[in-house]
Write a protein that holds these residues in place. Structure first.
Motif, PDB file in Angstrom:
ATOM      1  N   ARG A  25       1.159  -1.021   0.375  1.00 43.83           N
ATOM      2  CA  ARG A  25      -0.142  -0.044   0.142  1.00 43.83           C
ATOM      3  C   ARG A  25       1.031   1.371  -0.170  1.00 43.83           C
ATOM      4  O   ARG A  25       1.642   1.448   0.602  1.00 43.83           O
ATOM      5  CB  ARG A  25      -0.532  -0.218   1.264  1.00 43.83           C
ATOM      6  CG  ARG A  25      -1.783  -1.130   1.056  1.00 43.83           C
ATOM      7  CD  ARG A  25      -2.799  -1.068   2.894  1.00 43.83           C
ATOM      8  NE  ARG A  25      -3.653   0.614   2.734  1.00 43.83           N
ATOM      9  CZ  ARG A  25      -4.708   0.977   1.722  1.00 43.83           C
ATOM     10  NH1 ARG A  25      -5.140   0.125   1.433  1.00 43.83           N
ATOM     11  NH2 ARG A  25      -4.858   2.125   2.186  1.00 43.83           N
ATOM     12  N   THR A  27       0.418   6.114   0.435  1.00 41.93           N
ATOM     13  CA  THR A  27      -0.370   6.764   0.612  1.00 41.93           C
ATOM     14  C   THR A  27       0.838   8.134   0.345  1.00 41.93           C
ATOM     15  O   THR A  27       1.992   8.165   0.306  1.00 41.93           O
ATOM     16  CB  THR A  27      -1.093   7.172   1.540  1.00 41.93           C
ATOM     17  OG1 THR A  27      -0.115   7.274   3.056  1.00 41.93           O
ATOM     18  CG2 THR A  27      -2.335   6.232   2.453  1.00 41.93           C
ATOM     19  N   GLU A  72      -2.787   3.181   8.735  1.00 44.19           N
ATOM     20  CA  GLU A  72      -2.475   1.930   7.276  1.00 44.19           C
ATOM     21  C   GLU A  72      -2.191   0.707   8.162  1.00 44.19           C
ATOM     22  O   GLU A  72      -2.383  -0.674   7.117  1.00 44.19           O
ATOM     23  CB  GLU A  72      -1.310   2.952   6.974  1.00 44.19           C
ATOM     24  CG  GLU A  72      -1.404   3.542   5.551  1.00 44.19           C
ATOM     25  CD  GLU A  72      -2.749   2.855   4.388  1.00 44.19           C
ATOM     26  OE1 GLU A  72      -1.844   2.499   3.394  1.00 44.19           O
ATOM     27  OE2 GLU A  72      -4.006   4.053   4.206  1.00 44.19           O
ATOM     28  N   VAL A  76      -3.101  -2.966   6.091  1.00 46.83           N
ATOM     29  CA  VAL A  76      -3.356  -3.939   5.943  1.00 46.83           C
ATOM     30  C   VAL A  76      -3.684  -5.161   6.622  1.00 46.83           C
ATOM     31  O   VAL A  76      -3.970  -6.558   5.571  1.00 46.83           O
ATOM     32  CB  VAL A  76      -1.574  -3.543   6.808  1.00 46.83           C
ATOM     33  CG1 VAL A  76      -0.668  -4.724   6.231  1.00 46.83           C
ATOM     34  CG2 VAL A  76      -0.679  -2.840   5.605  1.00 46.83           C
ATOM     35  N   GLU A  79      -6.304  -5.675   4.291  1.00 44.87           N
ATOM     36  CA  GLU A  79      -6.293  -6.439   3.494  1.00 44.87           C
ATOM     37  C   GLU A  79      -5.561  -7.769   3.314  1.00 44.87           C
ATOM     38  O   GLU A  79      -6.563  -8.580   2.329  1.00 44.87           O
ATOM     39  CB  GLU A  79      -5.179  -5.443   2.432  1.00 44.87           C
ATOM     40  CG  GLU A  79      -6.277  -4.322   1.218  1.00 44.87           C
ATOM     41  CD  GLU A  79      -5.235  -3.573   0.669  1.00 44.87           C
ATOM     42  OE1 GLU A  79      -3.752  -4.859   0.567  1.00 44.87           O
ATOM     43  OE2 GLU A  79      -4.622  -2.616  -0.093  1.00 44.87           O
TER      44      GLU A  79
END
Ligand code: AMP
Ligand code: ZN
Length: 117
Positions: A25, A27, A72, A76, A79
């Motif tokens: 990921r 950002t 985040e 994670v 996901e």
């Protein structure tokens, strides 16, 4: 200077794309990538793009980015479909810190003992 990329920092180089990593990921303020030496089925590191030596320094200087790192970490875990997970900030060599750029370890996918070693 605090927050600025450091030439000799591995995680600054990963954040800048100069060293490859398995990125999961990204950002504007953070990058998440798989640990090269995983200690669990999911072992992802979430780092701020800004260079701070550890999580406490990051939180003191850039609290919103510290919150981004925690957000985040949850993303994670979602996901990877983890029901439970652990977020660890090793701080200081006695606690196992080896990279002096703030990072959250996100660990899951197996039983996690408490207290940790
Ligand atoms: P710490 O020991 O808490 O400072 O965590 C540093 C982590 O970075 C360790 O778990 C290492 O396995 C991991 N690591 C070191 N080099 C790399 C790399 N090139 N890509 C991904 N993870 C790395
Ligand atoms: Zn760095």
């Amino acid at each position: 200077m605090s927050g600025q990329p450091q030439d000799d920092c591995l995680f600054c180089k990963i954040a800048e794309g100069h060293i490859p990593a398995t990125i999961v990921r990204e950002t504007e303020t953070t990058v998440a990538f798989r640990d090269i030496n995983p200690q669990a089925p999911t072992h992802v590191l979430v780092i701020p793009r800004a260079h701070y030596e550890n999580a406490a320094e990051l939180a003191a200087a850039e609290p919103t980015i510290a919150a981004d790192v925690l957000r985040e970490a949850k993303a994670v875990a979602e996901e990877d479909k983890l029901e439970s997970y652990r977020v660890v900030f090793n701080t200081g060599s006695g606690a196992g810190q080896t990279v002096w750029h703030a990072h959250a370890h996100v660990l899951g996918g197996r039983g996690l003992h408490w207290p940790p070693g």
